[in-house]
Each structure stands twice: as C-alpha cells, then as structure tokens.
Scaffold this active site. Structure first.
Site, short mmCIF file in Angstrom:
data_model
loop_
_atom_site.label_atom_id
_atom_site.label_comp_id
_atom_site.label_asym_id
_atom_site.label_seq_id
_atom_site.Cartn_x
_atom_site.Cartn_y
_atom_site.Cartn_z
N LYS A 53 -3.92 -50.31 32.92
CA LYS A 53 -4.39 -50.12 34.30
C LYS A 53 -5.18 -48.82 34.44
O LYS A 53 -6.27 -48.79 35.00
CB LYS A 53 -3.21 -50.13 35.26
CG LYS A 53 -3.61 -50.08 36.73
CD LYS A 53 -2.41 -49.85 37.64
CE LYS A 53 -1.39 -50.95 37.52
NZ LYS A 53 -0.25 -50.75 38.43
N GLU A 90 -0.06 -45.11 24.02
CA GLU A 90 0.26 -46.11 23.00
C GLU A 90 -0.83 -47.17 22.90
O GLU A 90 -1.24 -47.58 21.81
CB GLU A 90 1.61 -46.78 23.32
CG GLU A 90 2.81 -45.88 23.27
CD GLU A 90 3.15 -45.26 24.62
OE1 GLU A 90 4.30 -44.83 24.81
OE2 GLU A 90 2.26 -45.22 25.51
N GLY A 141 3.41 -52.80 36.64
CA GLY A 141 3.32 -53.48 35.35
C GLY A 141 4.36 -54.56 35.16
O GLY A 141 4.06 -55.66 34.68
N ARG A 142 5.60 -54.29 35.56
CA ARG A 142 6.68 -55.26 35.35
C ARG A 142 6.56 -56.46 36.29
O ARG A 142 7.27 -57.45 36.11
CB ARG A 142 8.02 -54.57 35.52
CG ARG A 142 8.22 -53.89 36.87
CD ARG A 142 9.39 -52.91 36.83
NE ARG A 142 9.57 -52.15 38.06
CZ ARG A 142 8.90 -51.05 38.37
NH1 ARG A 142 7.97 -50.59 37.56
NH2 ARG A 142 9.15 -50.40 39.50
N GLU A 187 13.98 -50.83 35.39
CA GLU A 187 12.91 -49.92 35.79
C GLU A 187 12.75 -49.91 37.31
O GLU A 187 12.34 -48.90 37.89
CB GLU A 187 11.60 -50.31 35.11
CG GLU A 187 10.55 -49.20 35.16
CD GLU A 187 9.36 -49.47 34.24
OE1 GLU A 187 9.34 -48.94 33.13
OE2 GLU A 187 8.47 -50.23 34.65
N HIS A 212 27.69 -66.13 18.96
CA HIS A 212 28.10 -65.67 17.64
C HIS A 212 27.76 -64.19 17.46
O HIS A 212 27.70 -63.70 16.34
CB HIS A 212 27.43 -66.52 16.57
CG HIS A 212 27.85 -67.95 16.61
ND1 HIS A 212 28.92 -68.44 15.89
CD2 HIS A 212 27.37 -69.00 17.32
CE1 HIS A 212 29.06 -69.73 16.14
NE2 HIS A 212 28.13 -70.10 17.01
N LYS A 251 6.79 -39.00 28.47
CA LYS A 251 5.36 -39.04 28.14
C LYS A 251 4.75 -37.64 28.18
O LYS A 251 3.96 -37.26 27.31
CB LYS A 251 4.61 -39.94 29.13
CG LYS A 251 4.95 -41.42 29.03
CD LYS A 251 4.13 -42.20 30.05
CE LYS A 251 4.40 -43.69 29.99
NZ LYS A 251 3.58 -44.43 30.97
#
Length: 526
Positions: A212, A218, A269-270, A356, A387, A502
């Site tokens: 954005k 990253e 973002g999420r 978040e 399991h 960050k």
C-alpha cells in the site's frame, strides 16, 4: 446517537456476570443434547449455518447477550461504519472493506471520490488485465502465455490471499476455471524467495507486488530479489510485474510495472482479501468470474450482519458468545479447526485478522481498559490437529473454546469406500465425534483416561466449499472481530503494535544501535 463506553460500565455486562453458567456436559447429554443441536442454529449466506449448541449458553444467557448487543449499540455502530463515519480513531480513517463487495448503506465519498465506484473500477481493470493474460493478448517477450502468478507481499498482503487461493485451488480445477498456478513470497528470509523462484519458470511468470505504501521493507527487498532473478534470465522485469498499491505511493506511476491497481488507507491489510490485494492474484489464478462469486458470498453475509436482531445475525451472535467466554468464563484462547484441507491456511489468516485487530489494552480514546480483550487464536485442519494438539484441548488444564468448520461434500468429488464408509464420511464423523467428546467427556476410574468434558465449541457447516461459501465464511469472521471490538470499546482497525519492531530493525540495518540492541546485532553478525 452513538456512544462509546467501556464494557465494564455496561449494565447488561454486570448482569451477565451474575447469571449461572451452563453445565455443558450435562446439557449436551442424551436427548437434551439432541434438542440443543436442533434449536441453537442460525442460517448464514451461501447455504452455510452456524450451530452453537455446544457452547456454554442457554436461553437466559442469550437473553442477556441480546441486551448487551443493544446497550453497546452494535447494529448502530456497524451502520455508522458502512456509512463512512471515522471508526478507525487511531489513524483517523474510515473503514471501508465492506464496500469492496457491495453498497450496504449511503454512498461514501472520500477525497472527492465515490468509494464504491472506485473499488468497482479497480476490480474491472483487474478483470480486464486477467482476461488479456488468459487469452494471450498479454504475453512475455517471446509471445508465450504466462502460466504462473506470484504474489509478493507480507502480512495481510499474503495471509488472506494465500488462504483464499488454497481454499479454491482444487475447486477451480474440478470446475474447469483454473487458469494459472499461484505462488507466494512473503518472508524477507532469502530462502522463501529462492525456494519459489527455483521451482517456477520465471520466463512464464507474472509477479504481483503488493504494498500500500510502496515502502514495506520485506516486500521491496523481495521485489529486488525477483527483479535480479528476471534480469539474470535475460528478461525485462517491467514486462513481468504488476503493482497493487495506493495512488500516492512511489509505485503508482512507475514505468517498472506492466500495470498498477489501486487500494487506499481505508482498507487495512488483514481486511483486504476482497480488494485488489486478493482480487489480482485470485482473478489471474481462477478468472474474474470466480472472484466475483467470492465477493457475492461476502456481500450476502455482510447483509446479515446489518440485522439488529442478534438471533438472526450470525456474526453478532458468534461475537457476543466469544465475549462471554473471554470476559465472564475467563477463557484465554480460541482454536479454529476447519475439517477441510482446502482451508489449511485459513486459521493463519484468522490469527492475524483477530489478534492484530483486537490485541489492544487501551480503549478507543487511548485509556487503559480494566478487562481482557482479544484471545489468542490458533488452529490447524482436522483431522491433522487431532493427532497434534487435541490432547491439550481434551485433557489440558485450560479450557479452550473451539470453532469448527465443516462441509458435507468434498470439493473434488473423488472418494472411495473403505470399511463401509467414504473418506468424506470419515472426515465428517470425526468432527461430529469431536464436538460431542469435547462437550460431554467420558468418566473413567483411571484418572489418566478420564475426560472432564465441558469444552465448548461451535461449528459453521455447509454443503461444499464454493467461492460463495468462502466469501461468506470470510465475511462472518471479519464481522465477528468487528463486533467484538465494538463491545470492548477498542479500535480494531489500527495496528500500532507491529510498528516498533520495524523501527528498531531499520536502526539495526543503519548500525545506529547501543545496549542490548547492539549486542544482539553483533550476535547475529549484522
């Protein structure tokens, strides 16, 4: 008039603290349990339903939860949100991800633009590009069709789109809508990008860069990694890359991309899987028509979330039961357990979505709250989880509420009868058995084999995981998180907690460190 008040000042919450809790093992035993299963269910969009019979609620508790919904003005706050009020107080922004899949209320204008029209326009541009790629109108320099799409992004630019792609990959193959394989690069760990690049034909790959701001460390690092690989293969990167970014970012007008599609600061973002962030990769992978069906399912579920009647609003009901579990019963975690391999990454997406959003200890006005807020979210697909960590869920010292997701039919329709039942029947048998086992337990004189029961769960169930069902499922959990944030009087739409690391990482890379930060930098040979 909308008012924002802390949960512990709400009369219905004080009443809820005094209501006798449900003895779940007793309530779910025998015919009483069967009656609860028939009674405690609410329909959702796309043929889904949410059954909450195995939750620790009864008519009295639900009655008080309905009062809590009214006194915290949940319906009115959602209405204010989708009509464009500034709900994200931390960043002083509107919250508009619902507009990517439909108009729920009044037209919302921001920055001089009708935002619904803006999102539709971006979807149409993405569809146009996807169709040209699929038809061969847009090719690589050698005139070859692109066969792979690779998304470069992190956080919400990866978790949601990746989960949605995996959820529909096999469905698309069976239904002949599969167009391109999708891969994802997210981690700045060079092994992530290298592993993807070493297993694809870069000459026939189209890369979607999602940032954005256009400054995400990253993502830009991985972009450089990819561009380097393209150049080493004798390819021009600009013919292999598109950007999904904001109109004000450095990427927006760059000639280094085949095309650019826009999002804005009103969609976190999420919450961006139904925007261009998910739209580009999903439209390229499956075709714009499949993405449109996904949006349709989300839009239909959003409409249910407008309902002022808690009993007809599955997201609101689910949210309030979750608040009861967290703030009255004191449960700290929630496990998301989809009995569908296609939803293998859905718990990871919900982990970010929930933690978040509601991992906050101050209210909307920056004041500390005196009650707990968002739970820890984790999960894996069943039956794999059985399991793995189900031992703790069944017999551990902590009670952990469970949210199952299951479908009566598989996506691919390929199955065999083994020992008088199909694999899909075995899968469904396991989820039914687990719900009852968690709720009712099993008495045994050998304490090591004794199951206390009383472990609450709900299940979202449908016929098959289709694009519409996936959209409805996504919307349900997005709206659940939103309603819980409203109840807790916190801002679910910023994420200041991810920023400090960050900032410090940039100081490390600039060698501007001292104390423990320098010591750790030296330890890692930075």
């Amino acid at each position: 008039m909308i008012t924002w008040n802390n949960l512990d000042t709400i009369p219905a919450y004080q009443e809820l603290l005094k209501v006798a809790p449900v003895e779940l093992a007793e309530a779910m035993t025998g015919e009483k349990g069967a009656e609860r299963v028939r009674k405690y269910s609410v329909p959702m969009a796309a043929g889904l339903s949410c059954n909450y019979a195995a939750k620790q609620v009864d008519d009295k508790i639900l009655e008080v939860l309905a009062k809590l919904a009214e006194e915290t003005q949940l319906a009115g706050k959602f209405e204010a949100l989708y009509n464009g009020e500034v709900i994200n107080t931390g960043e002083k922004r509107m919250v508009l991800h619902h507009l990517t899949r439909g108009q729920l209320g009044e037209a919302v204008v921001a920055d001089g633009v009708d935002k619904r029209s803006f999102y539709v326009q971006q979807q149409e541009k993405i569809a146009e590009l996807a169709n040209k790629v699929h038809s061969g109108e847009i090719t690589n320099a050698a005139g070859e069709k692109f066969t792979t799409v690779v998304q470069i992004g992190i956080g919400g630019s990866d978790l949601g789109p990746r989960a949605m792609y995996l959820a529909l990959e096999n469905w698309a193959k069976v239904n002949h809508t599969f167009k391109m394989e999708a891969r994802f690069i997210s981690n700045v760990d060079p092994d992530d990008a290298a592993a993807v690049l070493n297993t694809i034909d870069v000459a026939r790959s189209l890369f979607v860069l999602v940032s954005k701001s256009g400054t995400t460390l990253e993502t830009l690092t991985n972009e450089s990694f990819v561009k380097d690989a393209l150049k080493k293969a004798g390819l021009e990167p600009s013919r292999h890359m598109i950007a999904v970014t904001s109109e004000t970012s450095p990427l927006a007008q760059s000639d280094e991309y085949l095309a650019a599609f826009f999002m804005d600061d009103y969609i976190g973002g999420r919450f961006s899987s139904t925007s261009g962030v998910g739209g580009a990769v999903l439209s390229l992978a499956f075709g714009p028509e499949v993405f449109a069906r996904f949006l349709e399912g989300a839009a239909e579920e959003d409409k249910l979330a407008r309902n002022r009647d808690m009993y007809a609003n599955p997201a609101m009901l689910d949210a309030l039961i979750g608040v009861y579990e967290r703030n009255v019963l004191g449960y700290q975690n929630t496990a998301v357990l989809p009995y569908s391999q296609a939803l293998s990454r859905f718990p990871a997406h919900l982990q970010q979505l929930d933690m978040e959003s509601n991992g906050k200890s101050v209210n909307r006005f920056g004041e500390p709250v005196d009650y707990v807020t968002g739970p820890v979210i984790f999960g894996e697909p069943g039956t794999n989880g059985q399991h793995s960590f189900y031992q703790l869920l069944h017999q551990g010292t902590d009670i952990i509420p469970l949210q199952f997701v299951g479908f009566r039919d598989s996506q691919m329709g390929t199955d065999v009868v083994i020992q008088e039942s199909t694999s899909q029947q075995k899968l469904c048998a396991n989820v039914a058995a687990q719900i009852v086992a968690f709720a009712c337990g099993k008495a045994d004189d050998n304490r090591n084999k004794n199951f206390e029961g009383g472990r609450p769960s709900s299940i979202v169930i449908g016929e098959q995981l289709t694009p519409e069902a996936l959209g409805a499922l996504l919307s349900h959990f997005e709206n659940k998180v939103m309603f819980q944030g409203f109840v807790w009087n916190i801002n679910s739409f910023d994420q200041e907690g991810v920023q400090l690391g960050k900032v410090l990482a940039k100081k490390v890379l600039a060698h501007d460190t001292d104390g423990a930060l320098k010591a750790y930098s030296d330890l890692l040979n930075i």
